[in-house]
Design a protein around this motif. Sequence first.
Motif, PDB file in Angstrom:
ATOM      1  N   GLY A  67       0.735  -1.210  -0.188  1.00  0.00           N
ATOM      2  CA  GLY A  67      -0.049   0.016  -0.072  1.00  0.00           C
ATOM      3  C   GLY A  67       0.748   1.156   0.172  1.00  0.00           C
ATOM      4  O   GLY A  67       0.634   2.306  -0.721  1.00  0.00           O
ATOM      5  N   PRO A  70       4.325   0.898  -3.339  1.00  0.00           N
ATOM      6  CA  PRO A  70       3.948  -0.079  -4.193  1.00  0.00           C
ATOM      7  C   PRO A  70       4.932  -0.353  -5.307  1.00  0.00           C
ATOM      8  O   PRO A  70       5.296  -1.447  -5.869  1.00  0.00           O
ATOM      9  CB  PRO A  70       2.888   0.331  -4.906  1.00  0.00           C
ATOM     10  N   GLN A  71       5.756   0.818  -5.473  1.00  0.00           N
ATOM     11  CA  GLN A  71       6.932   0.816  -6.547  1.00  0.00           C
ATOM     12  C   GLN A  71       7.923  -0.084  -5.990  1.00  0.00           C
ATOM     13  O   GLN A  71       8.857  -0.704  -6.695  1.00  0.00           O
ATOM     14  CB  GLN A  71       7.352   2.129  -6.832  1.00  0.00           C
ATOM     15  N   ALA A 240       4.084   5.838  -2.023  1.00  0.00           N
ATOM     16  CA  ALA A 240       2.885   6.149  -2.909  1.00  0.00           C
ATOM     17  C   ALA A 240       2.558   7.534  -2.766  1.00  0.00           C
ATOM     18  O   ALA A 240       2.937   8.456  -1.826  1.00  0.00           O
ATOM     19  CB  ALA A 240       1.605   5.542  -2.444  1.00  0.00           C
ATOM     20  N   PRO A 241       1.937   8.103  -3.983  1.00  0.00           N
ATOM     21  CA  PRO A 241       1.388   9.552  -3.918  1.00  0.00           C
ATOM     22  C   PRO A 241       0.392   9.992  -2.564  1.00  0.00           C
ATOM     23  O   PRO A 241      -0.279   9.192  -2.007  1.00  0.00           O
ATOM     24  CB  PRO A 241       0.566   9.751  -5.200  1.00  0.00           C
ATOM     25  N   ASP A 243      -2.228  11.231  -2.261  1.00  0.00           N
ATOM     26  CA  ASP A 243      -3.807  10.911  -2.175  1.00  0.00           C
ATOM     27  C   ASP A 243      -3.808   9.287  -1.561  1.00  0.00           C
ATOM     28  O   ASP A 243      -5.059   9.043  -0.806  1.00  0.00           O
ATOM     29  CB  ASP A 243      -4.474  10.905  -3.633  1.00  0.00           C
ATOM     30  N   THR A 244      -3.087   8.507  -1.942  1.00  0.00           N
ATOM     31  CA  THR A 244      -3.135   7.089  -1.543  1.00  0.00           C
ATOM     32  C   THR A 244      -2.847   7.235  -0.070  1.00  0.00           C
ATOM     33  O   THR A 244      -3.665   6.565   0.724  1.00  0.00           O
ATOM     34  CB  THR A 244      -1.873   6.097  -2.094  1.00  0.00           C
ATOM     35  N   VAL A 247      -5.958   8.142   1.932  1.00  0.00           N
ATOM     36  CA  VAL A 247      -6.853   7.304   1.990  1.00  0.00           C
ATOM     37  C   VAL A 247      -6.221   6.183   3.153  1.00  0.00           C
ATOM     38  O   VAL A 247      -7.144   5.725   4.001  1.00  0.00           O
ATOM     39  CB  VAL A 247      -6.950   6.415   0.709  1.00  0.00           C
TER      40      VAL A 247
END
Lengths: 283, 392
Positions: A67, A70-71, A240-241, A243-244, A247
């Motif tokens: 989560g 991810p990269q 992760a960006p 926005d992620t 969340v």
Amino acid sequence: MDILWFVIFTVLLIGYFALEGANIGLGMLLPALGRTQEGRDRIVAAMAPFVLAGEVWLVAVAGALFGVYPQAEGEVLFGLYPLVVCLLVSWIVRDAGLWFRRRTDGPAWRAGWDRMICLGSWGLALSWGAALTALATGLSIVPAALAGAAALAALLAFHGRAFGSWLLPGGAAGATTGTATGVPPGAVPGGTTTRSLPGPAVATGAGRGAAAPAVSAVLAAAPAAVLLAGAAPWLLEHTAPADTLNVLSLMILPCAPVMAGAQVWVWRTFGPRSAADRFPSFF
Amino acid sequence: MDVLDLARTQFAVTGSLHFLFVVLTLGLAPLVAVMQTLWTFGGKPVHERMTRFWGQIYLINYALGIVTGLVMEFQFGLNWSGLSHYAGDVFGAPLAIETLAAFFLESTFLGLWIFGWHRMPRRLHLACIWVVTLTAYASAFWIMAANAFLQNPAGAVERGGRLVVEDFGAVPTNPMLAMALPHVIGAALLTGGFVIMGASAYQLFRRTAEQEFFTTSLRLGVAVASIGTVLAVGFGYAQFGPVGELQPGKFDTPLAGVGLGFMIMIGHLLQLVVLFVLLPVIRWLPRWRWAHPIVMLMTPLPFLAAILGWLAREAGRQPWLVYGRLTVADAMSPGLTPAMITMSLAAFTGVLGLLAVVDYLLIARLVRRGPAAATLGAAPLPPPERTPALTL
């Protein structure tokens, strides 16, 4: 926000080695500390309530890796392919041993699954040691990984031993003098029986009660902590960006107090003073 | 088979195994929780024995659910790193929420429930199994949400060659999830109901001493299977709307079409038998010995239907991994060699397959031996007398 999630990821990985590391270490030493079936039964019964609450930290690490990073997830897991397969198979074998050992009668059945617990625990420790070494040396599985595997196995065994003497102050042989006479757990030098768990607390003459497993927990988690400190810039680059992360924060952070509270509840309920011997164990 | 076929086989085999155990977990967890609630507030001994016996079957099944689930979680990174690379910023979130917020709690509270019998206040112990049940269903929700995203990548836009979150609210409200989740829950209750029915029918047929126990259990199984079949069939058909709109032609391939066809056939057969044969005679069924072998023989059917349904849903998405965005071939980890995939396929399917067989034999053994053989929650030994410890 990316710093917060790096801290959470670090806490999860350190928590895994500090808490589940103890179960792995005790599993490695199962035949050495519990020389009779009765002794092994007592050790497994004492550690069993901590296993589900311990191994779940690694499930959480993997989920957070997917989560939050991810990269990096595919790169890390694929880069360590054979080690991850070994680690998973060892984990499965160890868990099967715990869940199955009491499911039928007969000494051969239980002794056989006890060997699987030991084998799986060694597999977990060695593949983790090799994996941490490979990560530290840039994802190349080099001969140094063998040394790393041996070193981590030694650390986890040490941690398991400290955890075992904290949980079973009277030793695996069943002498309950520690709790029955009111002497603080860990301060009993294993009585005079040969099958007791002297443990590092006694060996070093330091610490009482929970101090010894706490120190060994720090040692067990140290390699992973050092590795994460070194890998921090690389991991942060792969976050992760925003926005992620928003969340994830919204959905997961409200659960954190319950998650921590349940873990504390496990340790308070099943600690060394819980007179576990009276309760028939499911594992 | 080439590397891609082997990697797909590995996912299909481990995923099917996982689903076989998870579907029963989801079916039994609420029933065990209800049994323990009845016992806690009603105090009838039969409810305590039911909680312990069906609870132990639930737990033996759970063991394989965990170990197959571990392989599922790590398999994405091992064989399908292209998925996290392309869609991880969106797809990773439901998976992370599932592991951190749901499974973390489920596992911790399950440990408290298994080992907490007689070691904590009874109502707190009851609360543990309810937390386990609720978090298991929360897990199902988020895993199904992640799967629905692969079927219909709603809430995401492609930016710089990768999917990013545009509106995360679209992930848990995906039309490919709304009807599929109650369908799966229905299938789980149907499976749990049938396992209880099948095991009870076996014990009643053999005329063991546990007639009261298994009479109550058989009726409970029929009632739960009835609810399950209504949900499973109703929401199964309800899925054709969104599927026809979002994935036209989903069931045109032979594998997906045949899988779907057989699943519908089994679903209708089970619904017919449960609603129109077993439910009307629920009062007399425990005494009708001739009917018990038929019930026993039907027990594997819900499992078969569950696998076929899953197969149809997944095979019907091919060649896409993320529908319309990323193919399965492009999602495979670059550099995956035949040696790597052969080794991991052999290791995972070999070990998990063997353990699955052992697990089902252990469940069958407990069913055969009956409630007296359940060790879960056995009464503690009396506390040791306060005599001076032996001097060593």
